[in-house]
Scaffold this motif. Structure first.
Motif, PDB file in Angstrom:
ATOM      1  N   PRO A  95     -59.711  76.213  72.094  1.00  0.00           N
ATOM      2  CA  PRO A  95     -58.689  75.331  72.099  1.00  0.00           C
ATOM      3  C   PRO A  95     -58.111  75.385  73.698  1.00  0.00           C
ATOM      4  CG  PRO A  95     -58.066  77.176  70.824  1.00  0.00           C
ATOM      5  CD  PRO A  95     -59.530  77.292  71.187  1.00  0.00           C
ATOM      6  N   TYR A  96     -57.686  74.355  74.249  1.00  0.00           N
ATOM      7  CA  TYR A  96     -56.969  74.281  75.510  1.00  0.00           C
ATOM      8  C   TYR A  96     -56.016  73.440  75.212  1.00  0.00           C
ATOM      9  CZ  TYR A  96     -60.378  76.257  78.391  1.00  0.00           C
ATOM     10  OH  TYR A  96     -61.454  77.397  78.976  1.00  0.00           O
ATOM     11  N   ARG A 100     -52.981  72.200  72.719  1.00  0.00           N
ATOM     12  CA  ARG A 100     -53.112  71.521  71.301  1.00  0.00           C
ATOM     13  C   ARG A 100     -54.033  70.345  71.088  1.00  0.00           C
ATOM     14  NH1 ARG A 100     -49.374  74.422  68.523  1.00  0.00           N
ATOM     15  NH2 ARG A 100     -47.964  75.333  69.462  1.00  0.00           N
ATOM     16  N   GLU A 122     -45.702  80.705  66.627  1.00  0.00           N
ATOM     17  CA  GLU A 122     -46.917  79.797  67.062  1.00  0.00           C
ATOM     18  C   GLU A 122     -46.611  78.582  67.562  1.00  0.00           C
ATOM     19  OE1 GLU A 122     -50.883  79.206  64.946  1.00  0.00           O
ATOM     20  OE2 GLU A 122     -49.928  80.695  63.565  1.00  0.00           O
ATOM     21  N   HIS A 123     -45.267  78.035  67.043  1.00  0.00           N
ATOM     22  CA  HIS A 123     -44.944  76.701  67.647  1.00  0.00           C
ATOM     23  C   HIS A 123     -44.430  76.593  69.199  1.00  0.00           C
ATOM     24  CE1 HIS A 123     -41.334  78.737  66.997  1.00  0.00           C
ATOM     25  NE2 HIS A 123     -40.464  77.922  67.641  1.00  0.00           N
ATOM     26  N   LEU A 124     -44.270  77.626  69.758  1.00  0.00           N
ATOM     27  CA  LEU A 124     -44.213  77.838  70.970  1.00  0.00           C
ATOM     28  C   LEU A 124     -45.254  78.190  71.706  1.00  0.00           C
ATOM     29  CD1 LEU A 124     -40.850  79.778  71.184  1.00  0.00           C
ATOM     30  CD2 LEU A 124     -41.115  77.352  71.528  1.00  0.00           C
ATOM     31  N   LEU A 125     -46.648  78.302  71.358  1.00  0.00           N
ATOM     32  CA  LEU A 125     -47.636  78.937  71.954  1.00  0.00           C
ATOM     33  C   LEU A 125     -48.687  77.701  72.088  1.00  0.00           C
ATOM     34  CD1 LEU A 125     -47.864  81.814  72.650  1.00  0.00           C
ATOM     35  CD2 LEU A 125     -49.473  82.153  70.729  1.00  0.00           C
ATOM     36  N   GLU A 126     -49.365  77.664  73.269  1.00  0.00           N
ATOM     37  CA  GLU A 126     -50.579  76.612  73.475  1.00  0.00           C
ATOM     38  C   GLU A 126     -51.735  77.626  74.037  1.00  0.00           C
ATOM     39  OE1 GLU A 126     -48.994  73.700  76.286  1.00  0.00           O
ATOM     40  OE2 GLU A 126     -47.269  73.457  74.856  1.00  0.00           O
ATOM     41  N   PRO A 127     -52.554  77.559  73.126  1.00  0.00           N
ATOM     42  CA  PRO A 127     -53.860  78.286  73.427  1.00  0.00           C
ATOM     43  C   PRO A 127     -54.614  77.877  74.658  1.00  0.00           C
ATOM     44  CG  PRO A 127     -54.299  77.282  71.706  1.00  0.00           C
ATOM     45  CD  PRO A 127     -52.795  76.971  71.796  1.00  0.00           C
ATOM     46  N   TYR A 128     -55.272  78.382  75.345  1.00  0.00           N
ATOM     47  CA  TYR A 128     -56.041  78.272  76.682  1.00  0.00           C
ATOM     48  C   TYR A 128     -57.448  78.920  76.312  1.00  0.00           C
ATOM     49  CZ  TYR A 128     -53.134  74.710  78.856  1.00  0.00           C
ATOM     50  OH  TYR A 128     -52.503  73.671  79.403  1.00  0.00           O
ATOM     51  N   GLY A 129     -58.309  78.751  75.654  1.00  0.00           N
ATOM     52  CA  GLY A 129     -59.469  79.494  75.199  1.00  0.00           C
ATOM     53  C   GLY A 129     -59.067  80.612  74.325  1.00  0.00           C
ATOM     54  N   ARG A 130     -59.705  81.714  74.001  1.00  0.00           N
ATOM     55  CA  ARG A 130     -59.247  82.291  73.114  1.00  0.00           C
ATOM     56  C   ARG A 130     -58.272  83.585  73.277  1.00  0.00           C
ATOM     57  NH1 ARG A 130     -61.916  81.074  68.560  1.00  0.00           N
ATOM     58  NH2 ARG A 130     -63.837  80.161  68.976  1.00  0.00           N
ATOM     59  N   LEU A 180     -37.722  72.748  84.358  1.00  0.00           N
ATOM     60  CA  LEU A 180     -38.660  71.602  84.732  1.00  0.00           C
ATOM     61  C   LEU A 180     -37.922  70.717  85.640  1.00  0.00           C
ATOM     62  CD1 LEU A 180     -41.676  70.387  84.597  1.00  0.00           C
ATOM     63  CD2 LEU A 180     -40.824  69.035  82.574  1.00  0.00           C
ATOM     64  N   ARG A 208     -46.291  69.839  85.564  1.00  0.00           N
ATOM     65  CA  ARG A 208     -45.650  70.156  84.482  1.00  0.00           C
ATOM     66  C   ARG A 208     -46.303  71.056  83.442  1.00  0.00           C
ATOM     67  NH1 ARG A 208     -45.065  65.975  79.523  1.00  0.00           N
ATOM     68  NH2 ARG A 208     -47.334  66.189  79.191  1.00  0.00           N
TER      69      ARG A 208
END
Lengths: 565, 565
Positions: free
Chosen positions: A34-35, A37, B29-37, B214, B251
């Motif tokens: 994943p990158y 959502r 988890e709702h605050l987390l954005e995965p980038y790769g594993r 931001l 952003r």
């Protein structure tokens, strides 16, 4: 009828989780990275893991010779993918990654349009997963190592005046086209005339698009020629010991990116080589993955069929070994009218109002271009399907005119309303594509590897472009001879010419005959694996307009992006 | 004792899923954005969502004046975080993102070392989540818009000779330091002398590091000054209508990146501003998130305490409002011996062998530097902790010497073996830090906003550096006057001087007195929010060595990265 803006449609899409999208491809979570959502990379292990599955039908979307406004090729590609799903045929779409430079320039982004878009368009048009940035970084590391090699004694004997490797940035910046670098003192390198191209024009981008595996990428990077010795011996990235580090920088970039359309059809977005001096097709690895996943894989080839599709057949398919089953030619009423020679269409300006009046005669008057492009698909043994990309301003009589022309050539033909209606609007097109794919396949490349470079150029020029002859400037002839002496004669050719005419003169519309293709200069992308003759002025670094799109792009009070097109 | 290579230790780490790491922070988890594993971004919504929680103890890791080899500040930062967890205090580490340029240059990557590393080191040292690339893209879009503005008529009346905004790339490329751009024809812009800095030196990077939200990032980008009119009026990115598009490009980059250490301690990796001409600290937003998550937040400040810690206190904490509870000073036997003035340590070369012999007298001879740096922490009302970063070649008598010096100054002190033993080896240090944080806190900045620029410079020079006076070159005096006239007088100052001495002369070791700080030139990063007086030669674009690390980096047959340090 008014439909919402592309950005509003994109925002209103109910995105499905990437696991679901991958599930449509039969790709398990273990192959997914994943990158954020809404985007994921697919591990290259997928190529081996899926190799037992049957091959998808493989369909390329090209176009008749477009107007400067473009005829909606990406939109049709996305719409066709959605339409096939709509009629119960599972499908996957494969497109190029847009370049960030033009997103902030005059052009805006490139994600399809209307109800046939790749979403979220902000992700697609901005960094996505950083593949473009990786190309920039790998390219410029090699540039730095070339100049550092000169600075540290030039053991390889590179002729500073014959360095062909420039630098790249993904920005429209005309002031970087021609620079003198290495000014300052002795510790600051040495003065040398050079410049920057846009990242999409980097040979590293073409390498990314044409590699069939990570090992193949590594080899191609090593073969990149950065310049020559005074005796004309090529110097490679391998000799500079740069190719390993470049491959490391590109390692993740070689994994295709998975997104979805406004109707949740899976989309592979991968690589964005320049359509002028490179082959302009999305990546081979994306197609190697995508061609084992669903009933149909729909991919796009840049510009008209004489350019994008010719290169798709003779460069991309030659390299990948994949065989196309059908080719879609996007045609529009406005483009056929333009080929009548009766109107002048200018990029960034509205159409002449008289062009919007009902006039099937004008459409018939522009028919030669469509006929020739149908022929160009047939030349490669592939079934042509003419997709009439419908605009609200079209008249039924005009669509019928295109239908008559196409049917007289024996091509499948369909009107498609995917822009305003999404996949449902492309039902007729989807059915035509299914029918075309059922015809016996006989794909063939246009020339063998072992033909000499002049034969390759002349074959494309006469058979595809309709030229009578090819002329070579003295420098071009000299380059061809030296490339053949260097062993590059077996490479396919990627002819750089205007995309606004079948000829090399953008003002010649329809299907010009009796003209000569002037080869001004010939260059080689030895790493990517093609020789590119240049016929005309090829700009490899765009500029910004008086009011670039960047001036209108901003964040609103909630941190949402506004003004992106 | 031999320990495996950093890359081998990194590879052998059992990585925990990012959900688990975020769980240690109490981040859902709702605050987390995965980038790769193995990497995730944390949504900025976390700042609001966590604001009810108690503040962590806030500890900055700095150092005595280092040798050119560095004294293991990042390693100690990571090791201390692990050690606190080891003694049952939940902790989070916050560090800068390494620059890719030096990774391929002589320096190699920057992920800590031994058993105190941020992992996976390949992700950390290569693209990570693309924040560096976003800085490059945002910076160079502004550059293109500056030149485009000139090309399209220069309505704002920018003086082409007073444009201060250059371009950036994250590569060590000396030949880009000084260039002439805009060569070619009329359509290719206009010739102008300019150049490139490394991306870490971009003001956009400093903006990223110092923004608190931001909206604040957007405002700071708008305030960036790109040049001046002939009358000396500043021209901003806002006036060029570039700041909105730059904010859009930045952003996602403003979201801090979450990784883990070799012992699965959470690490926030965010922003990497240059330590020479910027403040050299990791981001404020990472600390705003990290300071609400665990008992302790450990962050790092570049270079010695006179530089990194002084800027941490007077620029970063002034901007963020966060109050540090303790400051760690990393000290090594070799650095104290070097401050004796009896040895010559050269970057990239082994230590003189006689320096490795047991010699506590040399350590005592170098004590003045340590004493002064302890004093520099105290000046800001913060408790100092001296961390003796132990090397296998050290002798107990030498550690005892450092301990005596530090204790005589009333500082906490501990020997730490985190490099060879991980968190367990840092137990004594962790306990010393806990004790220091229990002392009554009295953090104070060194000067008020409203002091004039000369007063700010002189306060730092005399109180922190130990200078007797400050001298200003005529150009520097003129700049100060014009900055104050332009309203920049309220900004804090970031003095650019060598990090190899408390003074501005890198050959003066120990704690020099009786010298004058020569301010050669003064520049302003108005967007980021500081004025930077330049005292000495500051290189903002590194070069490559005779054998750059890039030559040794490659992929093996399985596609794994080799040669990355």
């Amino acid at each position: 009828m008014t439909i919402p803006s592309d950005l509003d449609i994109s925002r209103a899409t109910e995105l499905r989780p990437m696991d679901d999208i991958a599930g449509q491809l039969g790709i398990g979570e273990h192959l997914l990275e994943p990158y954020g959502r809404n985007v994921a990379k697919i591990s290259l292990d997928a190529i081996d893991e899926l190799s037992d599955r049957p091959r998808s039908r493989y369909v390329v979307v090209s176009a008749i010779t477009p107007t400067p406004l473009g005829e909606g090729k990406t939109t049709t590609t996305v719409g066709l993918g959605q339409a096939l799903n709509h009629i119960g045929k599972r499908s996957t779409v494969a497109v190029r990654q847009p370049s960030m430079g033009p997103t902030f320039g005059i052009k805006g982004g490139a994600a399809g349009g209307g109800y046939s878009q790749v979403v979220p368009m902000e992700a697609l048009n901005l960094h996505l997963t950083g593949d473009m940035h990786a190309v920039t970084a790998a390219h410029n590391l090699l540039s730095a190592m070339v100049d550092n090699h000169l600075h540290k004694g030039n053991a390889l004997g590179i002729d500073p005046h014959r360095i062909t490797w420039r630098r790249v940035l993904d920005v429209n910046d005309r002031d970087l086209r021609n620079i003198v670098s290495g000014l300052g003192g002795k510790v600051d390198g040495g003065p040398r005339q050079t410049g920057f191209d846009i990242t999409a024009a980097s040979e590293v981008m073409a390498v990314l698009a044409l590699s069939t595996s990570l090992a193949d990428l590594r080899r191609r990077l090593g073969r990149i020629v950065v310049g020559y010795t005074p005796d004309g011996e090529p110097i490679t990235a391998e000799q500079l010991k740069a190719a390993g580090a470049m491959a490391v920088i590109m390692r993740d970039a070689l994994k295709p990116n998975l997104m979805q359309t406004t109707e949740n059809t899976p989309v592979l977005v991968h690589a964005g080589p320049f359509g002028n001096i490179a082959h302009g097709n999305s990546s081979i690895v994306a197609d190697l993955v995508g061609s084992r996943c669903t009933d149909y894989l729909i991919t796009e080839a840049g510009f008209g069929a004489d350019m994008g599709a010719e290169r798709f057949f003779n460069i991309k398919c030659r390299t990948s070994g994949l065989q196309p089953d059908a080719a879609v030619l996007v045609a529009t009423v406005r483009a056929l009218k333009a080929h009548s020679g009766r109107y002048k269409v200018v990029a960034g300006k509205p159409l002449p109002p008289e062009m919007l009046e009902e006039n099937p005669e004008d459409v018939f008057a522009g028919a030669d271009n469509l006929r020739k492009q149908i022929d160009n698909i047939r030349l490669h043994g592939v079934s042509p399907v003419v997709a009439i990309n419908a605009f609200p301003s079209d008249f039924t009589s005009e669509h019928e005119a295109i239908r008559q022309i196409a049917e007289a050539e024996g091509a499948h033909v369909a009107v498609s309303n995917h822009f305003t209606e999404g996949g449902k609007g492309g039902t007729e097109l989807a059915e035509a594509v299914v029918a075309a794919c059922e015809e016996p396949a006989g794909f063939q490349v246009l020339y063998p590897d072992e033909a000499d470079l002049r034969t390759k150029i002349e074959t494309i020029a006469t058979k595809v472009y309709g030229a009578e002859a090819v002329s070579y400037a003295p420098a071009a002839a000299k380059s061809i001879d030296s490339y053949e002496a260097n062993g590059y004669g077996d490479l396919p050719v990627c002819i750089a010419k205007t995309h606004l005419s079948l000829s090399s003169d953008p003002s010649l519309l329809g299907a010009p005959t009796g003209w000569t293709l002037p080869v001004r200069e010939v260059r080689a992308s030895v790493g990517a694996g093609f020789v590119y003759p240049i016929c005309g002025d090829m700009r490899t670094m765009p500029g910004l307009g008086s009011h670039p799109q960047a001036e209108s792009i901003d964040l609103d009070a909630e941190g949402n992006i506004t003004g992106l097109m």
